[in-house]
Design a protein around this motif. Structure first.
Motif, PDB file in Angstrom:
ATOM      1  N   THR A  84     -92.098 -54.040   3.342  1.00 52.17           N
ATOM      2  CA  THR A  84     -91.236 -55.102   3.858  1.00 52.17           C
ATOM      3  C   THR A  84     -90.158 -55.579   2.895  1.00 52.17           C
ATOM      4  N   LEU A  98     -88.958 -57.002   8.264  1.00 50.33           N
ATOM      5  CA  LEU A  98     -90.283 -56.807   8.833  1.00 50.33           C
ATOM      6  C   LEU A  98     -90.210 -55.699   9.871  1.00 50.33           C
ATOM      7  N   GLY A 116     -89.391 -48.435   6.382  1.00 46.63           N
ATOM      8  CA  GLY A 116     -89.640 -49.477   5.406  1.00 46.63           C
ATOM      9  C   GLY A 116     -89.249 -49.098   3.992  1.00 46.63           C
TER      10      GLY A 116
END
Length: 324
Positions: free
Chosen positions: A75, A102, A108
């Protein structure tokens, strides 16, 4: 100008939701940058306490997402800008930045490159190394939202921070002191006590062995004004016995068990919103004086599974992945 960004990158991805063993090092395409996005060459990524929740499919279920595998988790992180979208003017190639997102749709932070919205990106404050910035943003913004938006902390108020040696807690101690609060910190173990004391808490106690309720009453005889709880349980609830009538308690989503306080004390669960105003305020507070982001251990990218297992061990502050 011809792009110097490679076509492929190293990333840790999963092909199914599950345990740490699902985290494997892969070669994946570098994501393309959209008009309102920034492509960052990641140098440091956060190994966050909520990463196992994402790895197990929690975020996908919570957000109603249809996951696309291979799925890259993570994140927040930091590095340098590699490319900017045509609609982005705030950043240029080579800028040192940190960012957070998020369940980012393009993958990510457990990767050498990430493409994400420019509004989720910020210059790294001069006081921080890239490694520190890479593990700081989610926890620091969560701490700031609790202190500022939920508790409405005012100068001179007495504040309990429970879990002051942890990732969120040790940042909250410093931010609360910047905001002029008197801070009673509860930390785990002698090492946690030493860290919270070094970071400026007015009084620090060991939650494992000290009488937390008595310490709270001694610190604020009329009762504590506010509390930020980064953990729940029996010791947490005992600490809240020292709250005054009309006191305010905040805890971020994910704290379990939920902190409990007596009647007359407001207890609020909250989520953090990623938006430029909060990021700018965080940067101003960090730049206002000495600020430490404590990194307990750093793991190379190919040891992401070991890093996840280390989340279950006792450590102070944050864990990091090193990508370059």
């Amino acid at each position: 100008m011809k792009s110097t960004t490679p076509k492929t990158m190293k990333a840790v991805a999963i092909d199914r939701f599950g345990g740490p063993e699902t985290l494997t090092l892969r070669t994946l395409p570098v994501p393309e940058v959209g008009a309102d996005e920034v492509l960052i060459h990641i140098e440091s990524a956060d190994v966050a306490v909520w990463d196992p929740f994402e790895r197990e499919g929690g975020f996908a279920k919570l957000l109603g997402m249809e996951p696309k595998f291979p799925y890259v988790i993570g994140t927040d992180g930091a590095g340098t800008v590699a490319e900017v979208g045509q609609g982005v003017s705030r950043f240029k190639k080579g800028d040192r930045v940190y960012a957070l997102a998020l369940a980012n749709p393009k993958g990510g932070f457990y990767a050498e490159y990430i493409a994400l919205l420019a509004d989720n990106v910020s210059p790294v404050p001069d006081k921080l190394t890239t490694e520190q910035a890479g593990v700081m943003s989610c926890d620091a913004l969560t701490a700031l939202a609790g202190l500022d938006d939920v508790l409405g902390l005012k100068q001179g108020e007495s504040l309990l921070i429970f879990g002051a040696g942890g990732g969120l807690g040790h940042l909250a101690v410093q931010l609360a002191k910047r905001m002029g609060a008197r801070v009673l910190a509860v930390a785990s173990g002698d090492d946690g006590v030493a860290l919270a004391r070094r970071l400026g808490a007015d009084v620090v106690i060991n939650g494992r062995k000290d009488d937390v309720a008595a310490a709270g009453r001694a610190f604020a005889p009329a009762g504590l004004d506010a509390a930020l709880m980064t953990a729940g349980g029996e010791a947490a609830d005992r600490a809240l016995e020292a709250m005054r009538e009309g006191g305010r308690v905040a805890y971020p989503t994910g704290v379990d068990p939920v902190p409990k306080a007596r009647s007359g004390v407001r207890v609020s669960r909250y989520d953090v919103a990623i938006e430029p105003r909060a990021i700018a305020k965080l940067n101003r507070l960090i730049e206002a004086g000495p600020f430490e982001v404590h990194v307990a251990r750093t793991f190379p990218l190919d040891q992401a599974a070991q890093a996840h297992r280390a989340l279950d061990e006792h450590y102070l502050g944050k864990l990091a992945l090193r990508l370059s």
